[in-house]
Write a protein that holds these residues in place. Structure first.
Motif, PDB file in Angstrom:
ATOM      1  N   GLY A  91      10.170  10.018  65.100  1.00 41.08           N
ATOM      2  CA  GLY A  91      10.376   8.100  65.090  1.00 41.08           C
ATOM      3  C   GLY A  91       8.726   7.883  66.533  1.00 41.08           C
ATOM      4  O   GLY A  91       8.331   6.754  66.479  1.00 41.08           O
ATOM      5  N   THR A  92       7.718   8.862  66.854  1.00 42.65           N
ATOM      6  CA  THR A  92       6.549   9.059  67.009  1.00 42.65           C
ATOM      7  C   THR A  92       5.624   9.816  66.941  1.00 42.65           C
ATOM      8  O   THR A  92       5.957  10.561  65.992  1.00 42.65           O
ATOM      9  CB  THR A  92       6.972   9.610  68.968  1.00 42.65           C
ATOM     10  OG1 THR A  92       7.198  11.069  68.575  1.00 42.65           O
ATOM     11  CG2 THR A  92       7.871   9.015  69.857  1.00 42.65           C
ATOM     12  N   ALA A  93       4.481   9.399  66.885  1.00 39.49           N
ATOM     13  CA  ALA A  93       3.458   9.959  66.766  1.00 39.49           C
ATOM     14  C   ALA A  93       3.313  11.887  66.714  1.00 39.49           C
ATOM     15  O   ALA A  93       3.516  11.755  67.789  1.00 39.49           O
ATOM     16  CB  ALA A  93       2.359   9.157  66.752  1.00 39.49           C
ATOM     17  N   MET A  94       3.587  13.231  65.952  1.00 39.41           N
ATOM     18  CA  MET A  94       3.925  14.207  66.826  1.00 39.41           C
ATOM     19  C   MET A  94       2.883  14.988  65.699  1.00 39.41           C
ATOM     20  O   MET A  94       3.386  16.302  66.060  1.00 39.41           O
ATOM     21  CB  MET A  94       5.472  14.151  66.837  1.00 39.41           C
ATOM     22  CG  MET A  94       5.265  14.070  64.953  1.00 39.41           C
ATOM     23  SD  MET A  94       6.864  14.955  63.855  1.00 39.41           S
ATOM     24  CE  MET A  94       8.178  13.590  63.347  1.00 39.41           C
ATOM     25  N   THR A  95       2.011  14.974  65.848  1.00 43.16           N
ATOM     26  CA  THR A  95       1.207  16.054  64.604  1.00 43.16           C
ATOM     27  C   THR A  95       0.023  16.368  65.837  1.00 43.16           C
ATOM     28  O   THR A  95       0.249  17.446  65.935  1.00 43.16           O
ATOM     29  CB  THR A  95       0.426  14.726  63.362  1.00 43.16           C
ATOM     30  OG1 THR A  95       0.433  14.133  62.226  1.00 43.16           O
ATOM     31  CG2 THR A  95      -1.155  15.519  62.884  1.00 43.16           C
ATOM     32  N   TYR A  96      -0.475  15.632  66.188  1.00 41.78           N
ATOM     33  CA  TYR A  96      -0.833  16.521  67.840  1.00 41.78           C
ATOM     34  C   TYR A  96      -0.017  16.997  68.190  1.00 41.78           C
ATOM     35  O   TYR A  96      -0.567  18.279  69.013  1.00 41.78           O
ATOM     36  CB  TYR A  96      -1.281  15.049  69.016  1.00 41.78           C
ATOM     37  CG  TYR A  96      -2.089  15.412  70.213  1.00 41.78           C
ATOM     38  CD1 TYR A  96      -3.618  16.708  69.646  1.00 41.78           C
ATOM     39  CD2 TYR A  96      -1.442  15.879  70.772  1.00 41.78           C
ATOM     40  CE1 TYR A  96      -3.344  16.957  71.045  1.00 41.78           C
ATOM     41  CE2 TYR A  96      -1.579  15.892  72.504  1.00 41.78           C
ATOM     42  CZ  TYR A  96      -3.088  16.437  72.641  1.00 41.78           C
ATOM     43  OH  TYR A  96      -3.617  16.886  73.753  1.00 41.78           O
ATOM     44  N   THR A  97       1.407  16.491  69.408  1.00 42.00           N
ATOM     45  CA  THR A  97       2.713  17.388  69.513  1.00 42.00           C
ATOM     46  C   THR A  97       2.945  18.344  68.515  1.00 42.00           C
ATOM     47  O   THR A  97       2.593  19.455  69.807  1.00 42.00           O
ATOM     48  CB  THR A  97       3.455  16.443  69.645  1.00 42.00           C
ATOM     49  OG1 THR A  97       3.378  14.844  70.168  1.00 42.00           O
ATOM     50  CG2 THR A  97       4.866  17.075  70.417  1.00 42.00           C
ATOM     51  N   LEU A  98       2.445  18.323  67.386  1.00 37.92           N
ATOM     52  CA  LEU A  98       3.072  19.890  66.644  1.00 37.92           C
ATOM     53  C   LEU A  98       1.636  20.993  66.191  1.00 37.92           C
ATOM     54  O   LEU A  98       1.999  21.459  67.076  1.00 37.92           O
ATOM     55  CB  LEU A  98       3.168  19.031  64.575  1.00 37.92           C
ATOM     56  CG  LEU A  98       4.378  18.676  64.768  1.00 37.92           C
ATOM     57  CD1 LEU A  98       4.495  18.160  63.574  1.00 37.92           C
ATOM     58  CD2 LEU A  98       5.874  19.209  65.311  1.00 37.92           C
ATOM     59  N   PHE A  99       0.702  20.540  66.186  1.00 41.97           N
ATOM     60  CA  PHE A  99      -0.156  21.313  66.720  1.00 41.97           C
ATOM     61  C   PHE A  99      -0.792  21.654  67.895  1.00 41.97           C
ATOM     62  O   PHE A  99      -0.933  23.113  68.021  1.00 41.97           O
ATOM     63  CB  PHE A  99      -1.696  20.410  66.560  1.00 41.97           C
ATOM     64  CG  PHE A  99      -1.880  20.292  64.849  1.00 41.97           C
ATOM     65  CD1 PHE A  99      -1.424  20.221  64.009  1.00 41.97           C
ATOM     66  CD2 PHE A  99      -2.491  18.944  64.535  1.00 41.97           C
ATOM     67  CE1 PHE A  99      -1.157  20.140  62.686  1.00 41.97           C
ATOM     68  CE2 PHE A  99      -3.152  18.427  63.501  1.00 41.97           C
ATOM     69  CZ  PHE A  99      -2.865  19.503  61.838  1.00 41.97           C
ATOM     70  N   GLU A 100      -0.979  21.023  69.300  1.00 44.27           N
ATOM     71  CA  GLU A 100      -1.038  21.443  70.738  1.00 44.27           C
ATOM     72  C   GLU A 100       0.813  22.582  70.631  1.00 44.27           C
ATOM     73  O   GLU A 100       0.620  23.324  71.195  1.00 44.27           O
ATOM     74  CB  GLU A 100       0.046  20.313  71.649  1.00 44.27           C
ATOM     75  CG  GLU A 100      -1.567  19.597  71.869  1.00 44.27           C
ATOM     76  CD  GLU A 100      -3.055  20.338  71.693  1.00 44.27           C
ATOM     77  OE1 GLU A 100      -3.448  20.964  72.705  1.00 44.27           O
ATOM     78  OE2 GLU A 100      -3.887  20.543  71.033  1.00 44.27           O
ATOM     79  N   TYR A 101       2.062  22.443  69.800  1.00 40.55           N
ATOM     80  CA  TYR A 101       3.319  23.049  70.688  1.00 40.55           C
ATOM     81  C   TYR A 101       2.749  24.512  69.730  1.00 40.55           C
ATOM     82  O   TYR A 101       2.963  25.649  70.487  1.00 40.55           O
ATOM     83  CB  TYR A 101       4.344  22.257  69.591  1.00 40.55           C
ATOM     84  CG  TYR A 101       5.559  23.081  69.475  1.00 40.55           C
ATOM     85  CD1 TYR A 101       6.325  23.640  70.779  1.00 40.55           C
ATOM     86  CD2 TYR A 101       5.992  24.086  68.483  1.00 40.55           C
ATOM     87  CE1 TYR A 101       7.239  24.166  70.981  1.00 40.55           C
ATOM     88  CE2 TYR A 101       6.965  24.141  68.238  1.00 40.55           C
ATOM     89  CZ  TYR A 101       8.185  24.661  70.146  1.00 40.55           C
ATOM     90  OH  TYR A 101       9.146  25.553  69.734  1.00 40.55           O
ATOM     91  N   ALA A 102       1.867  24.037  68.465  1.00 35.75           N
ATOM     92  CA  ALA A 102       1.805  25.585  67.921  1.00 35.75           C
ATOM     93  C   ALA A 102       0.725  26.391  68.707  1.00 35.75           C
ATOM     94  O   ALA A 102       1.107  27.568  69.003  1.00 35.75           O
ATOM     95  CB  ALA A 102       1.299  25.171  66.581  1.00 35.75           C
ATOM     96  N   LYS A 103      -0.034  25.549  69.578  1.00 26.52           N
ATOM     97  CA  LYS A 103      -1.031  26.457  69.955  1.00 26.52           C
ATOM     98  C   LYS A 103      -0.273  26.973  71.352  1.00 26.52           C
ATOM     99  O   LYS A 103      -0.786  28.126  71.786  1.00 26.52           O
ATOM    100  CB  LYS A 103      -2.475  25.634  70.368  1.00 26.52           C
ATOM    101  CG  LYS A 103      -3.036  25.230  69.624  1.00 26.52           C
ATOM    102  CD  LYS A 103      -4.762  24.338  69.487  1.00 26.52           C
ATOM    103  CE  LYS A 103      -5.199  24.265  70.911  1.00 26.52           C
ATOM    104  NZ  LYS A 103      -5.846  22.245  71.079  1.00 26.52           N
ATOM    105  N   ASP A 104       0.307  26.878  72.038  1.00 25.72           N
ATOM    106  CA  ASP A 104       1.182  26.621  73.481  1.00 25.72           C
ATOM    107  C   ASP A 104       2.131  28.385  72.529  1.00 25.72           C
ATOM    108  O   ASP A 104       1.902  28.969  73.854  1.00 25.72           O
ATOM    109  CB  ASP A 104       1.728  25.708  74.367  1.00 25.72           C
ATOM    110  CG  ASP A 104       0.797  24.963  74.309  1.00 25.72           C
ATOM    111  OD1 ASP A 104      -0.364  25.317  74.689  1.00 25.72           O
ATOM    112  OD2 ASP A 104       1.723  23.532  74.921  1.00 25.72           O
TER     113      ASP A 104
END
Length: 187
Positions: free
Chosen positions: A93-106
């Motif tokens: 329900g939220t814009a998550m592409t950035y979140t996913l990329f950052e999560y993978a980086k972290d």
């Protein structure tokens, strides 16, 4: 807001966030790749996120099929994708592409902790295959023939063709032997 408006806003945001970031690639306005890790890092991997028509209300399609990932075992890919899917559920329900990329980086180290590059193996075999002349395949075939046991050889010799006759030449060796012994007798 409709899904499309959400997507357009997120697209603009992604473009501005990742502007000049060499790790980010926009494959299409609804499909993005991000390289986690520096170029040349043996633990680097590529994530591809593609939006469905109903994204972000529904999950995006996350893939690791890029050729870049060909040194990563499918087990490691599966575990990374599973962890990313968990993150997707939390962010639906939220814009998550950035979140996913950052999560993978972290979490790169954790994601890749079981990664033993298949790379080293493939590069060695590539070197071998490059250096061996084209005769390699035929020599391999010879090896296989030599490894037949006596029983297997007998079975091969006893094989008959579809008419129930022994293949032409099955007894040539014997004929040669006979003619040699025969010629001695003649002398």
């Amino acid at each position: 807001m409709s899904a499309n408006e959400d997507q357009e806003m997120e697209l603009e945001a992604l473009r501005s966030i990742y502007e000049g970031d060499e790790s980010f690639r926009e494959l299409s306005p609804v499909s993005f790749q991000y390289r986690i890790g520096e170029n040349g890092d043996p633990k680097a991997f590529l994530i591809e996120v593609s939006w469905t028509e109903t994204y972000p209300q529904t999950a995006p399609i996350i893939s690791m099929n890029a050729f870049f990932n060909n040194t990563i075992s499918s087990a490691v890919k599966q575990s990374i994708l599973a962890k990313l899917q968990e993150e997707v559920k939390v962010n639906l329900g939220t814009a998550m592409t950035y979140t996913l990329f950052e999560y993978a980086k972290d979490n790169k180290e954790q994601f890749m902790e079981n990664h033993h590059p298949v790379h080293s193996v493939t590069s060695i075999s590539n070197i071998i295959s490059v250096e061996t002349p084209n005769t390699a395949p035929s020599s391999k075939k010879k090896d296989k023939k030599e490894q037949l046991s006596k029983t297997q050889k007998r079975k091969l010799a006893d094989k008959t063709d579809h008419k129930g006759e022994l293949p032409r030449g099955w007894n040539w060796v014997d004929v040669v032997k006979l003619s040699k012994t025969g010629s001695k007798d003649d002398e």
